[in-house]
Enzyme design. Structure first.
Site, PDB file in Angstrom:
ATOM      1  N   ASN A   1     -12.473 127.772  38.876  1.00  0.00           N
ATOM      2  CA  ASN A   1     -11.531 128.817  39.298  1.00  0.00           C
ATOM      3  C   ASN A   1     -11.950 129.448  40.634  1.00  0.00           C
ATOM      4  OD1 ASN A   1     -13.637 130.518  38.705  1.00  0.00           O
ATOM      5  ND2 ASN A   1     -12.465 131.919  37.406  1.00  0.00           N
TER       6      ASN A   1
ATOM      7  N   GLY B   1     -19.406 124.863  42.035  1.00  0.00           N
ATOM      8  CA  GLY B   1     -20.483 125.834  42.250  1.00  0.00           C
ATOM      9  C   GLY B   1     -21.734 125.162  42.790  1.00  0.00           C
ATOM     10  N   PHE B   2     -22.783 125.944  42.848  1.00  0.00           N
ATOM     11  CA  PHE B   2     -24.042 125.447  43.414  1.00  0.00           C
ATOM     12  C   PHE B   2     -24.542 124.208  42.656  1.00  0.00           C
ATOM     13  CE2 PHE B   2     -28.746 126.308  42.623  1.00  0.00           C
ATOM     14  CZ  PHE B   2     -29.162 125.410  43.588  1.00  0.00           C
TER      15      PHE B   2
ATOM     16  N   PHE C   1     -14.319 131.419  41.495  1.00  0.00           N
ATOM     17  CA  PHE C   1     -14.763 132.816  41.550  1.00  0.00           C
ATOM     18  C   PHE C   1     -16.005 132.943  42.446  1.00  0.00           C
ATOM     19  CE2 PHE C   1     -17.277 136.264  39.159  1.00  0.00           C
ATOM     20  CZ  PHE C   1     -16.965 137.218  40.116  1.00  0.00           C
TER      21      PHE C   1
ATOM     22  N   TYR D   1     -23.948 138.651  30.339  1.00  0.00           N
ATOM     23  CA  TYR D   1     -24.380 137.280  30.634  1.00  0.00           C
ATOM     24  C   TYR D   1     -25.312 136.775  29.537  1.00  0.00           C
ATOM     25  CZ  TYR D   1     -26.432 133.470  33.484  1.00  0.00           C
ATOM     26  OH  TYR D   1     -26.867 132.263  33.981  1.00  0.00           O
TER      27      TYR D   1
ATOM     28  N   VAL E   1     -11.654 128.520  32.636  1.00  0.00           N
ATOM     29  CA  VAL E   1     -12.062 127.988  31.330  1.00  0.00           C
ATOM     30  C   VAL E   1     -11.724 128.911  30.166  1.00  0.00           C
ATOM     31  CG1 VAL E   1     -13.910 126.406  32.030  1.00  0.00           C
ATOM     32  CG2 VAL E   1     -14.436 128.821  31.588  1.00  0.00           C
TER      33      VAL E   1
ATOM     34  N   THR F   1     -15.781 134.307  29.766  1.00  0.00           N
ATOM     35  CA  THR F   1     -16.012 132.979  30.347  1.00  0.00           C
ATOM     36  C   THR F   1     -17.023 132.200  29.515  1.00  0.00           C
ATOM     37  OG1 THR F   1     -15.461 133.716  32.576  1.00  0.00           O
ATOM     38  CG2 THR F   1     -16.866 131.773  32.410  1.00  0.00           C
TER      39      THR F   1
ATOM     40  N   LEU G   1     -20.534 124.123  32.892  1.00  0.00           N
ATOM     41  CA  LEU G   1     -21.311 124.971  33.805  1.00  0.00           C
ATOM     42  C   LEU G   1     -20.557 126.220  34.234  1.00  0.00           C
ATOM     43  CD1 LEU G   1     -22.910 122.249  34.000  1.00  0.00           C
ATOM     44  CD2 LEU G   1     -23.151 122.691  36.436  1.00  0.00           C
TER      45      LEU G   1
HETATM   46  P1  NAD Z   1     -22.433 129.261  40.639  1.00  0.00           P
HETATM   47  O1  NAD Z   1     -21.941 130.651  40.568  1.00  0.00           O
HETATM   48  O2  NAD Z   1     -22.717 128.687  41.980  1.00  0.00           O
HETATM   49  O3  NAD Z   1     -21.434 128.277  39.898  1.00  0.00           O
HETATM   50  C1  NAD Z   1     -20.631 128.653  38.824  1.00  0.00           C
HETATM   51  C2  NAD Z   1     -19.285 128.004  39.014  1.00  0.00           C
HETATM   52  O4  NAD Z   1     -18.437 128.357  37.907  1.00  0.00           O
HETATM   53  C3  NAD Z   1     -18.573 128.510  40.281  1.00  0.00           C
HETATM   54  O5  NAD Z   1     -18.015 127.427  40.967  1.00  0.00           O
HETATM   55  C4  NAD Z   1     -17.498 129.454  39.730  1.00  0.00           C
HETATM   56  O6  NAD Z   1     -16.396 129.564  40.580  1.00  0.00           O
HETATM   57  C5  NAD Z   1     -17.173 128.778  38.406  1.00  0.00           C
HETATM   58  N1  NAD Z   1     -16.573 129.692  37.426  1.00  0.00           N
HETATM   59  C6  NAD Z   1     -16.966 130.942  37.106  1.00  0.00           C
HETATM   60  N2  NAD Z   1     -16.164 131.461  36.148  1.00  0.00           N
HETATM   61  C7  NAD Z   1     -15.245 130.503  35.864  1.00  0.00           C
HETATM   62  C8  NAD Z   1     -14.153 130.431  34.981  1.00  0.00           C
HETATM   63  N3  NAD Z   1     -13.827 131.462  34.183  1.00  0.00           N
HETATM   64  N4  NAD Z   1     -13.404 129.295  34.956  1.00  0.00           N
HETATM   65  C9  NAD Z   1     -13.711 128.256  35.758  1.00  0.00           C
HETATM   66  N5  NAD Z   1     -14.743 128.259  36.632  1.00  0.00           N
HETATM   67  C10 NAD Z   1     -15.512 129.367  36.677  1.00  0.00           C
HETATM   68  O7  NAD Z   1     -23.733 129.203  39.720  1.00  0.00           O
HETATM   69  P2  NAD Z   1     -24.737 128.019  39.421  1.00  0.00           P
HETATM   70  O8  NAD Z   1     -26.083 128.475  39.824  1.00  0.00           O
HETATM   71  O9  NAD Z   1     -24.232 126.727  39.945  1.00  0.00           O
HETATM   72  O10 NAD Z   1     -24.719 128.008  37.824  1.00  0.00           O
HETATM   73  C11 NAD Z   1     -24.056 127.005  37.082  1.00  0.00           C
HETATM   74  C12 NAD Z   1     -24.357 127.196  35.616  1.00  0.00           C
HETATM   75  O11 NAD Z   1     -25.754 127.123  35.378  1.00  0.00           O
HETATM   76  C13 NAD Z   1     -23.899 128.554  35.075  1.00  0.00           C
HETATM   77  O12 NAD Z   1     -23.360 128.380  33.781  1.00  0.00           O
HETATM   78  C14 NAD Z   1     -25.173 129.346  35.014  1.00  0.00           C
HETATM   79  O13 NAD Z   1     -25.129 130.332  34.011  1.00  0.00           O
HETATM   80  C15 NAD Z   1     -26.196 128.272  34.696  1.00  0.00           C
HETATM   81  N6  NAD Z   1     -27.532 128.679  35.155  1.00  0.00           N
HETATM   82  C16 NAD Z   1     -27.862 128.667  36.477  1.00  0.00           C
HETATM   83  C17 NAD Z   1     -29.121 129.083  36.866  1.00  0.00           C
HETATM   84  C18 NAD Z   1     -29.549 129.075  38.308  1.00  0.00           C
HETATM   85  O14 NAD Z   1     -30.666 129.515  38.601  1.00  0.00           O
HETATM   86  N7  NAD Z   1     -28.782 128.598  39.243  1.00  0.00           N
HETATM   87  C19 NAD Z   1     -30.041 129.522  35.912  1.00  0.00           C
HETATM   88  C20 NAD Z   1     -29.660 129.551  34.585  1.00  0.00           C
HETATM   89  C21 NAD Z   1     -28.402 129.113  34.199  1.00  0.00           C
END
Ligand code: NAD
Ligand code: UDP
Length: 327
Positions: free
Chosen positions: A37, A15-16, A39, A148, A62, A95, A76
Site C-alpha cells: 500500500n 519496502g526495504f 505507506f 507493533y 493487507v 495491519t 512482510l
Molecule cells: P518497511 O517499512 O521498509 O517495509 C514495510 C512495507 O510494508 C512497506 O513497503 C509498506 O508500504 C508496506 N505496508 C505497510 N502497511 C501495509 C498494509 N497495511 N498493506 C500493505 N502494505 C503495507 O520495513 P522493513 O524493514 O522492510 O520490514 C519488513 C517486515 O519485516 C515488517 O513486517 C517488519 O515488521 C519486519 N521486521 C523488520 C525489521 C528490520 O530491522 N528491518 C526487524 C524486525 C521485523
C-alpha cells in the site's frame, strides 16, 4: 535455475526488506507478485523490476482480503520503524493482525506455504540476554510500542493456531535490526538516520545516552535466512531468530558511521523514547542448527555498502511517510 518456477506473493514487497526479496526471487526466475500500500515505501525500490515479465505489482492494503493463486507467500507488510508504526498505532495493529488473518486465509485456500516476518520486538525490553526463541519476553501491553509488539505477538499466535487447527504450512522468523541499501531515507531508524546526518554534516541524534545496544544484520544475510527457512522441509516451522549476534551500543554505531563517512558531524543526545529496549542480541543457535544459516556480513562492511547507497541517492525523489522523522 534448478527449482521449478513458483508463483510467489510478497506482501510489503516494495519496502526495504521486501524489495531485496522481490529482486532475489525475480532473479531466480519465479513469478513474483509484489503487494503493497506504499505507506512506508515508494515504487522507487522496485521500479527496475516493473518491466520484467515475471514481476507484477498490486497496490493493496493487507487489512482487506484479496484472492490470488500462489504457491508461496512472504508476509512482510507492516511499518517497521518506531516513528512510523506509532504514527497510526491502531492501523499498525490492524495491519499485523488482520493482515495475518487475510494472508493465512489465502494460504489455507490455495494450500501453499507462508513465511511470516515477525520481530525481536516480541521479546520487548528483554531481561534474558542474548534472546533465545524460548524466551517469552518482557512486553509492555499498553505502551507506545505495543501496537507493533503486541500486533506481532498476536500475528504469531494466529500463525500457530492456523497451523494447529487448519494444517496451514507456516514458517515464522523473528527478525532483529536489519539495515542496508533501499531503506527509506526518511525511515527514521537509527542506521539510516545516522548515515544521512553524517553525510549532510548534521548533528547525529542519539536518543538517551547511547548505552542501549542493538545487533545489526545486513539485509542480504536476512534474505538468505528467509529462503533457507521457506525451503526447509524438515518439519521445522520456527519461530527462529534471524540476526547478527554481534552487539553494539548506539554510541559505538554513531562513532563508526562518523568514521566511515569521514564526517565532521557532532554527536548530540536527546530524550530516550519510552519503552526503548536497553539491550538486544539474538541467540542464533537454532538457525545455525536447523537451517545451517549464519550471517556473513559484518557491520563495517555492511555500513560501507549502505553509506555508498545513500551517498548517491537523489533525496528529492522521496517524500516523508509521516512528519515524525527527525529533521
Ligand atoms: P518497511 O517499512 O521498509 O517495509 C514495510 C512495507 O510494508 C512497506 O513497503 C509498506 O508500504 C508496506 N505496508 C505497510 N502497511 C501495509 C498494509 N497495511 N498493506 C500493505 N502494505 C503495507 O520495513 P522493513 O524493514 O522492510 O520490514 C519488513 C517486515 O519485516 C515488517 O513486517 C517488519 O515488521 C519486519 N521486521 C523488520 C525489521 C528490520 O530491522 N528491518 C526487524 C524486525 C521485523
Ligand atoms: N535511535 C537513536 N537515534 C535515532 C534513531 C534511533 O539514538 O536517530 C536509537 C533508538 O532510541 C533505539 C536504537 O537507536 O535505542 C534503535 O532504534 P531503531 O528505531 O532503529 O529501532 P528499534 O530497535 O528501536 O526498533
Amino acid at each position: 535455475m534448478t527449482d521449478p518456477v513458483k508463483r510467489i506473493l510478497i506482501t510489503g514487497g516494495a519496502g526495504f526488506i521486501g524489495s531485496h526479496l522481490s529482486e532475489r526471487l525475480v532473479q531466480q526466475g519465479h513469478d513474483v507478485i509484489c503487494l503493497d500500500n506504499f505507506f512506508t515505501s515508494q515504487k522507487t525500490n522496485i521500479a527496475h523490476l516493473l518491466g520484467r515479465p515475471n514481476f507484477e505489482l498490486i497496490r493493496h492494503d493487507v487489512i482487506d482480503p484479496i484472492k490470488l493463486e500462489v504457491d508461496e507467500i512472504y508476509n512482510l507488510a507492516c511499518p517497521a520503524s518506531p516513528v512510523h508504526y506509532q504514527h497510526n498505532p491502531i492501523k499498525t495493529a490492524k495491519t499485523s493482525v488482520m493482515g495475518a488473518i487475510n494472508m493465512l486465509g489465502l494460504t489455507k485456500r490455495v494450500g501453499g506455504r507462508i513465511l511470516h516476518a515477525s520481530t525481536s520486538e516480541v521479546y520487548g525490553d528483554p531481561d534474558v540476554h542474548p534472546q533465545p526463541e524460548s524466551y517469552r519476553g518482557n512486553v509492555n501491553p499498553i505502551g507506545l510500542r505495543s501496537c507493533y509488539d503486541e500486533g506481532k505477538r498476536c500475528a504469531e499466535t494466529l500463525f500457530f493456531d492456523y497451523h494447529r487447527t487448519n494444517a496451514v504450512d507456516i514458517r515464522v522468523v523473528r527478525i532483529f535490526n536489519t539495515y542496508g541499501p533501499k531503506m527509506h531515507p526518511y525511515d527514521g531508524r537509527v542506521v539510516s538516520n545516522f548515515i544521512l546526518q553524517a553525510l549532510a554534516g548534521e548533528d547525529i541524534s542519539i536518543y538517551g545516552d547511547g548505552s542501549q545496544t542493538r545487533s545489526f544484520g545486513y539485509v542480504d544475510d536476512l534474505v538468505d535466512g528467509f529462503l533457507a527457512m521457506m525451503h526447509n522441509d524438515t518439519g521445522f516451522i520456527g519461530p527462529v531468530n534471524l540476526g547478527n549476534p554481534v552487539e553494539f551500543t548506539i554510541l559505538e554505531l554513531a562513532e563508526l558511521v562518523i568514521e566511515l563517512t569521514a564526517s565532521k558531524s557532532k554527536i548530540t543526545f536527546a530524550t530516550l523514547p519510552s519503552d526503548d529496549p536497553t539491550q538486544r542480541q539474538p541467540d542464533i543457535s537454532l538457525a545455525r542448527e536447523k537451517l545451517g544459516w549464519e550471517p556473513k556480513v559484518g557491520l563495517r562492511e555492511g555500513l560501507g555498502k549502505t553509506i555508498d547507497y545513500f551517498s548517491k541517492l537523489d533525496l528529492s525523489l522521496y517524500r516523508r511517510p509521516t512528519n515524525n522523522t527527525v529533521k
